[in-house]
Enzyme design. Structure first.
Site, short mmCIF file in Angstrom:
data_model
loop_
_atom_site.label_atom_id
_atom_site.label_comp_id
_atom_site.label_asym_id
_atom_site.label_seq_id
_atom_site.Cartn_x
_atom_site.Cartn_y
_atom_site.Cartn_z
N SER A 185 0.24 8.22 1.02
CA SER A 185 0.53 7.40 -0.16
C SER A 185 -0.60 6.49 -0.60
CB SER A 185 1.79 6.56 0.10
OG SER A 185 1.59 5.68 1.18
N HIS A 213 6.22 11.39 -0.85
CA HIS A 213 5.42 11.42 -2.09
C HIS A 213 5.12 12.85 -2.54
CE1 HIS A 213 4.48 7.11 -2.66
NE2 HIS A 213 4.66 7.05 -1.35
N LYS A 243 11.83 8.04 -5.21
CA LYS A 243 10.54 8.13 -5.91
C LYS A 243 10.67 9.12 -7.06
CE LYS A 243 7.80 6.51 -2.01
NZ LYS A 243 8.91 6.09 -1.13
#
Length: 395
Positions: A185, A213, A243
């Site tokens: 990340s 991610h 996310k």
């Protein structure tokens, strides 16, 4: 307040502030979209993990509202009593299909996933090989398991091979696991999963990929494991639902036996009330959108490449990111904080990332372009970066 506690807090808070390591928390007034409002002022938002803009999607909002009408605002119990709703079953079936696995289990957060899954399988008689840049939740999950933790140099396959060989051939451990983020990340680089799988097969390692991610971003949306076509080679696929998915929560995907074991052995599943009905239905709607179309995924990557080219063209060091995560590496922590504050003065919200999130001396401003940004917004952000970069002598 007890005097020793008061002294501890004052000393350590002042130390963080003196070294540019204290993070001020801003309050967002309204939705977290491509633009946000803080203290009545609008900003171009480059600090959100809302990669696909789904946190404000109308279909997801309607799905959540309908679920609240039919199922209420809370699940009412832990999963193993009567907190497993038909909505949870639908979500987990959809997640398994999305990730290409036999089964899946949903948790209240991605952090909970790593606390739950690692400690449910690994114990004091085992060893965990862990990439040195793994997320804090992985580190904490490893510690909770009480397994021997062996740090592996970041994405260093020679180091992984040597340490895997040593751990397995030592005969000290019942099981050996290798854990890595799918997408890292802070720098935006991608784990070398094909090489990792080769080493894991050679030494009989359990493989564990945290794709927080990567889900919604890699593999046409299905994640980093799918990007490399390794769904049948990775034992644990972990990720967040907060996310790119745009809501909240986390998941573990794998074989039916693995998920059945987590349902009886993972403490966050056993002792925490399950995801709320509105969140659960919104997540399901989000995942179904990603399976039906790559439109948002493609827009994200188009915007990400546009921002990278613009910042690099202005002379900034953006590292070696292979994903939409776009760091502008400053170095010294206080200067990174100053850069971020000056961007905010000019209407661009991009937070500084400093130690302990990244190593000392690698302070940066991390940019997260999304599918919801317009080219006009990105152009304005790039020009603002150039203005502040020249002002501070960085370019």
């Amino acid at each position: 307040m007890v005097q020793t506690l008061d002294a501890f807090l004052e000393t350590n808070l002042n130390d963080l502030k003196d070294n540019g390591l204290y993070n001020e928390i801003d309050i967002v007034e309204g939705a977290n979209g491509a633009e946000i409002t803080i203290n009545g002022k609008n900003y171009i938002n480059l600090s959100s993990n809302n990669y696909l803009g789904l946190a404000t999607d109308e279909d997801l909002k309607n799905a959540a509202k309908n679920a609240i009408d039919t199922h209420g605002v809370g699940a009412g119990a832990v999963r193993t009593i009567n907190g497993t709703l038909d909505l949870h079953r639908e979500l987990e079936e959809t997640l398994a299909q999305f990730k290409g696995t036999e089964s899946a289990i949903a948790y209240q957060s991605g952090f909970n996933c790593n606390m739950a899954a690692i400690s449910a399988v690994m114990n004091k008689n085992d060893a965990i090989l862990s990439d040195e840049l793994n997320h804090a939740s992985i580190i904490d999950g490893c510690r909770l398991s009480k397994a021997k933790i062996i740090r592996v140099n970041h994405s260093d396959m020679e180091d992984l091979r040597a340490k895997a060989k040593e751990a397995v051939e030592s005969g000290q451990y019942n099981k050996v696991m290798y854990i890595t983020d799918g997408v890292f990340s802070m720098d935006g680089d991608v784990a070398k999963l094909p090489e990792i799988v080769e080493i894991a097969e050679e030494f009989g390692l359990i493989t564990y990929v945290d794709d927080a991610h990567g889900s919604g971003v890699m593999g046409k949306g299905a994640g980093t494991v799918k990007h490399f076509g390794l769904q049948d080679k990775i034992d644990f696929q972990i990720g967040t639902l907060s996310k790119a998915i745009g809501v909240v929560g986390g998941y573990v995907a794998g074989t039916k036996d693995l998920i059945d074991w987590l349902k009886v052995a993972s403490r966050p599943f056993l002792f925490s009330t399950s995801l709320a009905p509105g969140d659960t239905k919104a997540i399901t709607e989000s995942v179904k959108k990603l399976m039906a179309s790559t439109e948002l995924h493609d827009k994200l990557w188009d915007n990400a490449n546009y921002l990278k080219e613009g910042l690099k063209g202005k002379g900034f060091d953006i590292g070696h990111s292979e994903t939409p995560i776009t760091p502008v590496i400053i170095g010294e922590e206080k200067q990174a904080q100053t850069f971020s504050k000056r961007l905010m003065d000019e209407g661009v919200y991009a937070k500084a990332i400093v130690f302990p999130t990244v190593p000392r001396g690698t302070g940066r401003v991390r940019n997260m372009p999304t599918a919801a940004h317009t080219k006009e917004q990105l152009d304005e952000a790039i020009e603002t970066y150039a203005k502040i970069g020249k002002e501070l002598g960085l370019i």
